[in-house]
Design an enzyme around this catalytic site. Structure first.
Site, PDB file in Angstrom:
ATOM      1  N   HIS A  74      24.219 -44.575  19.352  1.00 59.59           N
ATOM      2  CA  HIS A  74      24.296 -44.509  17.841  1.00 59.59           C
ATOM      3  C   HIS A  74      24.050 -43.012  17.459  1.00 59.59           C
ATOM      4  O   HIS A  74      23.035 -42.644  17.453  1.00 59.59           O
ATOM      5  CB  HIS A  74      23.440 -45.652  17.403  1.00 59.59           C
ATOM      6  CG  HIS A  74      23.291 -45.828  15.839  1.00 59.59           C
ATOM      7  ND1 HIS A  74      24.139 -45.096  15.000  1.00 59.59           N
ATOM      8  CD2 HIS A  74      22.988 -46.963  15.435  1.00 59.59           C
ATOM      9  CE1 HIS A  74      24.205 -45.752  13.909  1.00 59.59           C
ATOM     10  NE2 HIS A  74      23.346 -46.723  14.017  1.00 59.59           N
TER      11      HIS A  74
ATOM     12  N   HIS B 292      24.922 -42.432  10.805  1.00 58.24           N
ATOM     13  CA  HIS B 292      24.356 -43.086   9.654  1.00 58.24           C
ATOM     14  C   HIS B 292      22.780 -42.413   9.624  1.00 58.24           C
ATOM     15  O   HIS B 292      21.828 -43.214   8.816  1.00 58.24           O
ATOM     16  CB  HIS B 292      24.191 -44.631   9.954  1.00 58.24           C
ATOM     17  CG  HIS B 292      25.340 -45.092  10.192  1.00 58.24           C
ATOM     18  ND1 HIS B 292      25.495 -46.677  10.668  1.00 58.24           N
ATOM     19  CD2 HIS B 292      26.585 -44.956  10.044  1.00 58.24           C
ATOM     20  CE1 HIS B 292      26.857 -46.803  10.701  1.00 58.24           C
ATOM     21  NE2 HIS B 292      27.609 -45.978  10.292  1.00 58.24           N
TER      22      HIS B 292
ATOM     23  N   TYR C  70      20.444 -41.681  11.616  1.00 58.92           N
ATOM     24  CA  TYR C  70      19.251 -42.072  12.422  1.00 58.92           C
ATOM     25  C   TYR C  70      19.191 -40.544  13.560  1.00 58.92           C
ATOM     26  O   TYR C  70      19.760 -39.672  13.351  1.00 58.92           O
ATOM     27  CB  TYR C  70      19.726 -43.151  13.300  1.00 58.92           C
ATOM     28  CG  TYR C  70      19.656 -44.340  12.529  1.00 58.92           C
ATOM     29  CD1 TYR C  70      18.348 -44.694  11.962  1.00 58.92           C
ATOM     30  CD2 TYR C  70      20.788 -45.269  12.342  1.00 58.92           C
ATOM     31  CE1 TYR C  70      18.184 -46.035  11.302  1.00 58.92           C
ATOM     32  CE2 TYR C  70      20.552 -46.278  11.403  1.00 58.92           C
ATOM     33  CZ  TYR C  70      19.520 -46.572  10.917  1.00 58.92           C
ATOM     34  OH  TYR C  70      19.310 -47.729   9.971  1.00 58.92           O
TER      35      TYR C  70
END
Length: 374
Positions: A175, A178, A180
């Site tokens: 990931h 977004h 993070y």
């Protein structure tokens, strides 16, 4: 839509193969946080939830974000971990259930960085960690990471990937989107470092590159690494990592060379062009610049955003729609795989209903869809 555009659905249901992934079709379940894992352990209900999507003929399931072993990786209660005997056993059951139903599955490996709030997670005393102690430009939260912190997080990602491979996952996804942690290094708004991890785009990409290289070293050459990235951030929907195709080429090239096999280009609306002068979306540009397989995503199959105009408080309903524009782009080889989020969350049979053109039978999405493991 002009009748001369190719809206054939056949390509969506062709197989897809690369390294450890062999998919029956080109549909992907997008990762969606559900917070249904008490004590951070995915249980039998979570396994049944993912199995239903496999039974619905989804090609590849990417799990909700599952947090790595670094003490500050988690940002939300009841989300699953991907370390420790109990959590790994829970994921092994998930994998077995999905495989028994003929599906393929990859975990999304996650560190929330400065999104973290005090008092959350297994280590409730841990502060938030980020490149510069910033949540967004001008807003501090937590501490800036030292080199030792960076090394520890890189090692935690690599260990999570190896554990995922060992319990039978078919691939992993990092990931890196977004807003993070990984994305906080990419984004100049949250990365104000003056060392080798800050400043130029190349330096800001270094942390992600080190994670991918460490994962590749841990899992070997034949295991598939997916990397999710985005221009937008939850802290700023208008943010852009890369202002031009040339900058995007630099950014993606570094990650590609590090060992990424598939890019997952996260956008809020798949049909929106990424740069002026071209109709290509972010996935289309990614494929053009890297020549690697790419997943597109962004409001597929629904008529309203999850968070956006007219639906910002989630009180509205998003109704099912056709996917003709998506099929035109797929048939033009703009991207290789199609990730579906909310439409699959509310309706496990979405893929089959699309295949048989039964749009009227697809369930609408609304706030109630988030309250149960359908």
């Amino acid at each position: 839509m002009n009748s001369d555009k190719n809206t054939s659905i056949d390509k969506l249901f062709e197989s897809f193969n690369t390294k450890s992934l062999s998919l029956k079709n080109k549909t992907v379940m997008a990762p969606m946080t559900r917070a249904f894992s008490p004590n951070y352990i995915p249980n039998k209900e979570v396994a049944a939830y993912y199995r239903r999507r496999a039974e619905g003929d989804v090609g590849l399931i990417i799990t909700e974000g599952t947090f790595i072993s670094h003490k500050a990786a988690n940002g939300y209660e009841n989300v699953p971990a991907i370390y420790g005997e109990a959590a790994l056993a829970g994921w092994k059951h998930v994998v077995d259930e999905v495989h028994a139903a003929g599906g393929k599955i990859a975990p999304q490996l996650w560190h929330v960085g400065s999104v973290r709030k005090p008092g959350v997670g297994p280590d409730k005393e841990a502060p938030a960690y980020s490149p510069s102690g910033l949540y967004k430009p001008g807003a501090k939260n937590g501490v800036a990471m030292s080199q030792d912190d960076i090394n520890e997080v890189v090692a935690s990602f690599a260990q999570a990937a190896l554990d995922a491979k060992n319990i039978g996952f078919d691939a992993i996804e990092v990931h890196g989107a977004h807003g993070y942690l990984v994305d906080q290094f990419f984004w100049e708004g949250t990365n104000q470092r003056d060392d080798q991890y800050g400043g130029s785009l190349e330096n800001r990409t270094r942390f992600g590159v080190e994670i991918v290289k460490a994962i590749r070293a841990a899992v070997g050459d034949d295991f598939t690494i997916i990397f999710r990235f985005s221009q937008w951030k939850q802290q700023d929907y208008s943010a852009k990592l890369c202002q031009t195709p040339a900058e995007l080429a630099t950014f993606l090239g570094l990650l590609s060379d590090a060992g990424v096999d598939i890019f997952h280009a996260s956008t809020r609306r798949f049909w929106v062009p990424e740069f002026e002068g071209s109709d290509l979306n972010l996935a289309g540009w990614t494929k053009k610049l890297t020549n690697k397989p790419v997943i597109t995503v962004g409001n597929v199959g629904l008529d309203a955003d999850f968070i956006g105009e007219g639906n910002a408080d989630l009180s509205g309903t998003s109704n099912p729609t056709g996917i003709d524009e998506l099929l035109v782009r797929l048939n033009n080889n703009e991207f290789d795989l199609v990730a579906v989020g909310r439409a699959l969350l509310v309706d496990p049979q979405w893929v089959n209903k699309i295949k048989h053109k039964a749009i009227a039978d697809i369930k609408p999405f609304n706030k109630k869809s988030l309250t149960s493991l359908s």
